[in-house]
Design a protein around this motif. Structure first.
Motif, PDB file in Angstrom:
ATOM      1  N   GLY A 147       0.609  -1.098  -0.063  1.00  0.00           N
ATOM      2  CA  GLY A 147      -0.085  -0.155   0.041  1.00  0.00           C
ATOM      3  C   GLY A 147       0.839   1.043   0.041  1.00  0.00           C
ATOM      4  O   GLY A 147       0.478   2.374   0.283  1.00  0.00           O
ATOM      5  N   SER A 148       2.029   0.969  -0.188  1.00  0.00           N
ATOM      6  CA  SER A 148       2.984   2.252  -0.461  1.00  0.00           C
ATOM      7  C   SER A 148       2.465   3.095  -1.129  1.00  0.00           C
ATOM      8  O   SER A 148       1.959   3.011  -2.284  1.00  0.00           O
ATOM      9  N   THR A 149       2.602   4.601  -0.813  1.00  0.00           N
ATOM     10  CA  THR A 149       2.058   5.764  -1.452  1.00  0.00           C
ATOM     11  C   THR A 149       2.722   6.324  -2.595  1.00  0.00           C
ATOM     12  O   THR A 149       2.513   7.052  -3.311  1.00  0.00           O
ATOM     13  N   SER A 150       4.010   5.981  -2.447  1.00  0.00           N
ATOM     14  CA  SER A 150       5.152   6.625  -3.257  1.00  0.00           C
ATOM     15  C   SER A 150       4.947   6.157  -4.734  1.00  0.00           C
ATOM     16  O   SER A 150       5.107   6.725  -5.563  1.00  0.00           O
ATOM     17  N   LEU A 151       4.575   5.040  -5.188  1.00  0.00           N
ATOM     18  CA  LEU A 151       4.432   4.383  -6.517  1.00  0.00           C
ATOM     19  C   LEU A 151       3.126   3.947  -6.782  1.00  0.00           C
ATOM     20  O   LEU A 151       2.993   2.575  -6.816  1.00  0.00           O
ATOM     21  N   LYS A 152       1.934   4.378  -6.465  1.00  0.00           N
ATOM     22  CA  LYS A 152       0.565   3.977  -6.454  1.00  0.00           C
ATOM     23  C   LYS A 152       0.156   3.371  -7.863  1.00  0.00           C
ATOM     24  O   LYS A 152      -0.638   2.337  -7.672  1.00  0.00           O
ATOM     25  N   THR A 153       0.801   3.568  -8.809  1.00  0.00           N
ATOM     26  CA  THR A 153       0.437   3.043 -10.019  1.00  0.00           C
ATOM     27  C   THR A 153       0.906   1.569 -10.196  1.00  0.00           C
ATOM     28  O   THR A 153       0.499   0.919 -11.228  1.00  0.00           O
ATOM     29  N   LEU A 154       1.823   1.319  -9.512  1.00  0.00           N
ATOM     30  CA  LEU A 154       2.411   0.021  -9.806  1.00  0.00           C
ATOM     31  C   LEU A 154       1.934  -1.112  -8.964  1.00  0.00           C
ATOM     32  O   LEU A 154       1.374  -1.073  -7.911  1.00  0.00           O
ATOM     33  N   ALA A 155       1.695  -2.484  -9.673  1.00  0.00           N
ATOM     34  CA  ALA A 155       1.338  -3.590  -8.935  1.00  0.00           C
ATOM     35  C   ALA A 155       2.458  -4.112  -8.271  1.00  0.00           C
ATOM     36  O   ALA A 155       3.691  -4.112  -8.675  1.00  0.00           O
TER      37      ALA A 155
END
Length: 526
Positions: A147-155
């Motif tokens: 659930g990291s916010t830094s790279l939200k678009t990544l699976a």
């Protein structure tokens, strides 16, 4: 001023510098290598949601798509390294449970410099005033903390452990797969606890030296989309707990434990300038909290030993509906605790209900325990061995496939990391107790804090053993535990001719706190 733990020498040997964060050669090397790995792994093309992974298992990597994965942890957790998904099985009362574990092995090769640094540190070192991460924070925060916010678009890559639970709480079948999760929902233990128990809590923090809750965290409602899955999760937990507690070989008990919270972690580094003395005044604002858990099992290695078979039978008869026994009975019956260790031999984990021929392996915290990361590499090597060479998908930037580690290497690993595990546990406990001791002494020195004065002068001390001789103070003491405060202490002024019995509760008051390699709290009888 308390420095970084009670055992600074040991921590420094393990590569934990006592200077400003991020300034040691090892930290600089780790961050530099982390940036390079991120550069190779994160997609360049806009809209691409896949990392470049090096484990060669793309052909069997399962994509969970928008299936919710619930990362449930404490309100102050920094690294979310596991999450859970629930899948009811149609036309039955059974469920698939999918435990998704953050997967640094998908981009870190065991021969990489990052792996060598992680092996040297062994674990993430958590202390009241500072944390030394095993893996660089830039890497864990950007890619692996679920659930990291830094790279939200990544699976996010995970290693998923799935098992089917039937109506009786039996695990019918299981499977392990590399996977991707895209819909991580972060929840807090307290909120889930309240949701499942109609607003009541079975796990809570008490602040024994304050009349209120100085660190109270407002409840957060469980999102409606998660209601059904969390209810199913509660049903599954009850089934598994009932199955486990039905064993005639499992004993468990409840013991509160200590937490210390700082209002600010922006503390001066000790020393600021090693070439000259430093003087500190005052004390950081801190709160002492005790975590109470009802009906929660303890963790151990071998089954606790009792003095006689009759003691064991009586203890079994004292178990409540969840299989727990009162803490005082643990000491009255002279239970000898087994220590949990790493091993490559056939050794059951009986306190957790894992008996031969089954084995218990730690795999859920590869971001903060190196042995867990090694187990991930081992599992993936075994998975690769089931595939044809044509099914492997190593990208051009990857190094050679990771083979299974030989037993000789693992034998040495468990020896080293049993020492690491014990050293950091001792240092962390000493650090926590040193802070708690200072908080208590400050409370007693404040004439306006009548609430704390009353608590610290009216402590319940449960005797844990027979008198012990301490060489450092040249005196015998009674080892006691303090349920109100969540830690152990020593009583010196007991009747040497007729000492209290194990399991007996004595009334005592705080006398002093000795700060050293392992701080000791001294009590006097009331």
């Amino acid at each position: 001023m308390i420095a970084h733990g009670a055992d600074g020498t040991e921590m420094n040997k393990r590569g934990l510098p006592l200077g400003p964060p991020g300034t040691s050669p090892m930290e600089i090397l780790a961050e530099s290598r982390s940036e390079k790995i991120l550069e190779l792994s994160v997609p360049v093309q806009v809209g691409d949601s896949h990392l470049t992974l090096i484990d060669g298992l793309d052909s069997i990597r399962h994509d969970f798509g928008q299936t919710p994965a619930f990362a449930i942890d404490d309100f102050d957790a920094k690294e979310l390294d596991d999450a859970i998904s629930i899948e009811p099985i149609p036309a039955s009362n059974s469920y698939w449970v999918h435990v998704h574990v953050a997967d640094p092995s998908s981009i870190i090769h065991p021969r990489d410099e990052i792996a060598r640094i992680a092996e040297h540190r062994g674990v993430t070192a958590y202390f009241v005033e500072r944390t030394w991460p095993m893996l660089p924070q830039t890497m864990t925060e950007a890619l692996f903390s679920l659930g990291s916010t830094s790279l939200k678009t990544l699976a996010q890559p995970v290693l998923t452990f799935s098992y089917e639970v039937d109506e009786q709480g039996c695990i019918v079948q299981s499977k392990i797969r590399p996977a991707l999760v895209r819909n991580v929902i972060s929840l807090r233990y307290d909120d889930v606890d309240r949701f499942l128990n109609g607003g009541a809590q079975t796990k809570f923090l008490a602040y024994p030296l304050a009349s209120g809750s100085p660190f109270s965290v407002p409840p957060s409602p469980i999102p409606e989309i998660a209601h059904e899955d969390i209810r199913h999760l509660g049903i599954i937990a009850q089934r598994l707990g009932k199955k486990r507690s039905s064993s005639e070989r499992v004993l468990q008990w409840v013991s509160p434990h200590l937490k210390v919270f700082l209002h600010s972690t922006n503390l001066p580094i000790n020393p600021l300038e090693p070439s000259r003395p430093s003087l500190y005044r005052g004390f950081p604002t801190a709160e002492l909290g005790v975590e109470h858990i009802w009906e929660s099992p303890a963790r151990g290695a071998s089954l606790p030993h009792t003095a006689t078979e009759q003691d064991c039978a009586e203890l079994m008869a004292l178990r409540n509906g969840s299989g727990s026994i009162p803490l005082t009975e643990v000491f009255k019956r002279h239970i000898v605790f087994g220590r949990s260790i790493y091993t490559t031999e056939d050794m059951p984990h009986e306190t957790m209900g894992v008996f031969s021929p089954d084995l218990y392996c730690r795999v859920t915290s590869p971001l903060r325990r190196f042995v867990d990361l090694v187990n991930h590499w081992q599992i993936k090597a075994a998975l690769r061995n089931t595939l044809s060479p044509n099914a492997l998908s190593f990208p051009p930037t990857a190094t050679a496939p990771v083979p299974l580690f030989a037993k000789g290497m693992l034998d040495q690993l468990v020896v080293d990391h049993n020492h690491v595990d014990m050293a950091f546990k001792r240092a962390s406990q000493g650090n926590m107790l040193a802070w708690a001791g200072n908080v208590m002494q400050n409370a007693l020195a404040d004439p306006t804090n009548e609430y704390a004065h009353h608590v610290l002068n009216n402590l319940d001390a449960v005797v844990m053993g027979t008198p012990v001789w301490a060489n450092d103070i040249r005196a015998s003491y009674l080892d006691v535990t303090l349920p109100q405060l969540g830690f152990n202490a020593a009583i010196l002024d007991f009747d040497h001719n007729s000492p209290a019995q194990m399991g007996e509760t004595l009334k005592a008051r705080l006398h002093s706190v000795e700060v050293g390699m392992m701080p000791r709290v001294i009590l006097k009888l009331v």
